[in-house]
Design an enzyme around this catalytic site. Structure first.
Site, mmCIF file in Angstrom:
data_model
loop_
_atom_site.group_PDB
_atom_site.id
_atom_site.type_symbol
_atom_site.label_atom_id
_atom_site.label_comp_id
_atom_site.label_asym_id
_atom_site.label_seq_id
_atom_site.Cartn_x
_atom_site.Cartn_y
_atom_site.Cartn_z
ATOM 1 N N MET A 1 16.112 -36.954 31.653
ATOM 2 C CA MET A 1 15.442 -37.047 33.290
ATOM 3 C C MET A 1 14.342 -36.614 33.300
ATOM 4 S SD MET A 1 17.868 -34.665 35.851
ATOM 5 C CE MET A 1 19.633 -35.101 36.016
ATOM 6 N N ASP B 1 8.566 -27.684 25.760
ATOM 7 C CA ASP B 1 8.105 -27.505 25.057
ATOM 8 C C ASP B 1 8.592 -28.445 23.655
ATOM 9 O OD1 ASP B 1 6.879 -25.214 25.459
ATOM 10 O OD2 ASP B 1 7.792 -24.348 24.452
ATOM 11 N N HIS C 1 18.658 -35.945 28.062
ATOM 12 C CA HIS C 1 19.888 -36.770 28.361
ATOM 13 C C HIS C 1 19.419 -38.030 28.111
ATOM 14 C CE1 HIS C 1 21.238 -39.510 32.885
ATOM 15 N NE2 HIS C 1 21.901 -39.080 31.481
ATOM 16 N N ASP D 1 1.633 -22.009 31.061
ATOM 17 C CA ASP D 1 2.409 -22.851 30.992
ATOM 18 C C ASP D 1 2.907 -23.037 32.304
ATOM 19 O OD1 ASP D 1 3.712 -25.867 31.835
ATOM 20 O OD2 ASP D 1 3.910 -25.413 29.167
ATOM 21 N N LEU E 1 0.994 -26.804 25.059
ATOM 22 C CA LEU E 1 1.281 -25.441 26.089
ATOM 23 C C LEU E 1 2.422 -25.286 24.909
ATOM 24 C CD1 LEU E 1 -0.678 -25.210 28.960
ATOM 25 C CD2 LEU E 1 -1.191 -24.831 26.771
ATOM 26 N N ASP F 1 4.679 -26.370 15.942
ATOM 27 C CA ASP F 1 4.090 -27.340 16.450
ATOM 28 C C ASP F 1 5.621 -29.050 16.511
ATOM 29 O OD1 ASP F 1 2.948 -29.493 17.680
ATOM 30 O OD2 ASP F 1 1.427 -29.754 16.269
ATOM 31 N N GLN G 1 5.291 -30.696 25.995
ATOM 32 C CA GLN G 1 4.954 -30.088 27.360
ATOM 33 C C GLN G 1 4.340 -28.918 27.940
ATOM 34 O OE1 GLN G 1 3.447 -32.285 28.786
ATOM 35 N NE2 GLN G 1 4.988 -34.482 28.869
HETATM 36 CA CA CA Z 1 5.074 -25.478 27.502
#
Ligand code: CA
Length: 319
Positions: free
Chosen positions: A51, A287, A119, A245, A295, A302, A291
Site C-alpha cells: 500500500m 526495513d 499488501h 530513520d 537505514l 541486510d 527503507q
Molecule cells: Ca528503516
C-alpha cells in the site's frame, strides 16, 4: 489502463531502461551471463509493492531500495511492477496480472516468480489464484494475510460513510494519486476499499476465495506447494530499528494497537504463508524493503541479502 508501469530493475550507464525497449530485453541475458549465477533463477523475478507503494519516484527513488540491483548482479532477471497505491486487492491484482502477462511476452518466459511486500503479498496470491499457469512461486514479505490490526483499529474507529472516513479517504486517495504521479503513472485510487481489504474481516473474505498456501491453524505454516506453485513467506518483528530513520517513529506508534509481536504494521503470525522462512527478523515493516535508503538495524540482517538468498533458493528448487 496504463501499460508498462513496471521497469526492468536495472540501470546501465546510469540510464533506467524501460522494460519493453529492445535494449532492456537484450540486456537481461547479457547481465545473467556476467553475474556468476547465484541469483540466476529460471523464471523472472517480479517485485510487487505494498500500500502507498510504487516502482520508483522520479525514476530514482525505489520502493525496493537497491534490491533489484542486488538480485540482478548475479543473474536474476527482475521486474518491478506498479499497481494502484490504495485499492482493493482484486483491483491491484488485476493490474498486476496485466503486467505479468506483459513480462511473459517480453521475456518469452513461461512463468514468473512473484514476490510481494505487505499488501503486494495479497496481490500476488490473487494472481496465482486466477492465473496459476503463469506462476512458478509466490513469496510474501511482511504481508497481512489475516489482516492488519491497524486497519481494524481504523475501521472500528472511523464511522462508515461519516465525515472522518471521507477525510481519511480523500487524504489517502490524494496521497495515492501524488505517488502515482511522481512515479509517472495514473492509477485509480480507492483508499476505503484498501482499508477494507487489509482488515481482518476483508482478509477472511479474500482467504475464503483464494486459500492456497494459508496455514490451517493460527500461526502455523501453510502447504509449501499447491497445484505446482511454491509458497513462501518471511517477516520482521521489530518496530524501532534505527534511530536515524524518521519512519521508525510512525511504525513505533502504529505498533501500539497490536496484541501480538509485529513489524510495526503487520503481526508476526498474520504474515505466515506457505513455508515460513522466518518470522522474527530484526526488521521493521519498511526495513523489509531496505527503507529508508538502507537505514535498518545495525545488527539485523541486510534485507538485500534475504532477497538474494531467496533467489538462490528458488533457483535451487528449479524455478
Ligand atoms: Ca528503516
Amino acid at each position: 489502463m496504463k501499460l508498462l508501469r513496471f521497469r526492468q530493475g536495472c540501470r546501465q550507464g546510469g540510464r533506467l531502461l524501460l522494460a519493453l525497449t529492445l535494449v532492456g530485453v537484450a540486456a537481461a541475458p547479457a547481465t545473467a551471463a556476467a553475474g556468476g549465477g547465484y541469483t540466476q533463477t529460471k523464471y523472472p523475478i517480479v517485485l510487487c509493492h505494498g500500500m502507498a507503494g510504487f516502482d520508483d519516484l522520479f525514476g530514482i527513488y525505489e520502493y525496493f531500495s537497491g534490491i533489484p540491483q542486488a538480485l540482478k548482479k548475479d543473474g536474476a532477471t527482475v521486474f518491478v511492477t506498479e499497481v494502484p497505491q490504495f485499492n482493493a486487492t482484486e483491483a491491484r491484482g488485476e493490474a498486476l496480472l496485466a503486467q505479468v502477462e506483459e513480462i511473459l511476452a517480453i521475456t518469452g518466459a513461461q512463468k514468473v516468480n512473484l514476490i510481494g511486500h505487505s499488501h503486494g503479498g495479497l496481490d500476488v496470491r490473487y494472481v496465482a489464484s486466477v492465473a496459476p499457469q503463469l506462476v512458478a512461486s509466490v513469496t510474501t514479505v511482511g504481508s497481512p494475510h489475516q489482516g492488519a490490526e491497524l486497519a481494524d483499529f481504523l475501521r472500528s474507529n472511523v464511522k462508515e460513510g461519516g465525515f472522518t472516513e471521507a477525510v481519511l479517504g480523500l487524504f489517502a486517495n490524494s496521497l495515492g494519486k501524488l505517488l502515482a504521479l511522481l512515479s509517472g503513472a495514473n492509477n485509480p485510487q480507492d483508499a476505503i476499499a484498501a482499508l477494507g481489504a487489509l482488515s481482518s474481516e476483508g482478509a477472511a473474505l479474500f482467504n475464503s476465495q483464494h486459500p492456497a498456501g494459508l496455514p490451517d491453524k493460527w500461526c502455523g505454516e501453510g502447504a509449501k506447494v499447491v497445484d505446482g506453485i511454491h509458497y513462501y513467506s518471511w517477516t520482521g518483528e521489530r518496530s524501532l530499528t534505527n534511530i536515524l530513520d524518521p519512519s521508525d517513529a510512525l511504525l513505533g506508534l502504529a505498533s501500539i494497537v497490536y496484541d501480538e509481536d509485529n513489524d510495526g504494521l503487520v503481526g508476526q503470525c498474520s504474515a505466515h504463508l506457505g513455508a515460513v522462512i522466518r518470522d522474527d527478523y530484526r526488521l521493521n515493516h519498511l526495513d523489509e524493503v531496505n527503507q529508508a535508503f538502507g537505514l535498518v538495524h545495525l545488527f539485523g540482517p541486510d534485507p538485500k541479502s534475504l532477497f538474494r538468498i531467496h533467489a538462490n533458493r528458488l533457483k535451487n528448487e528449479g524455478m
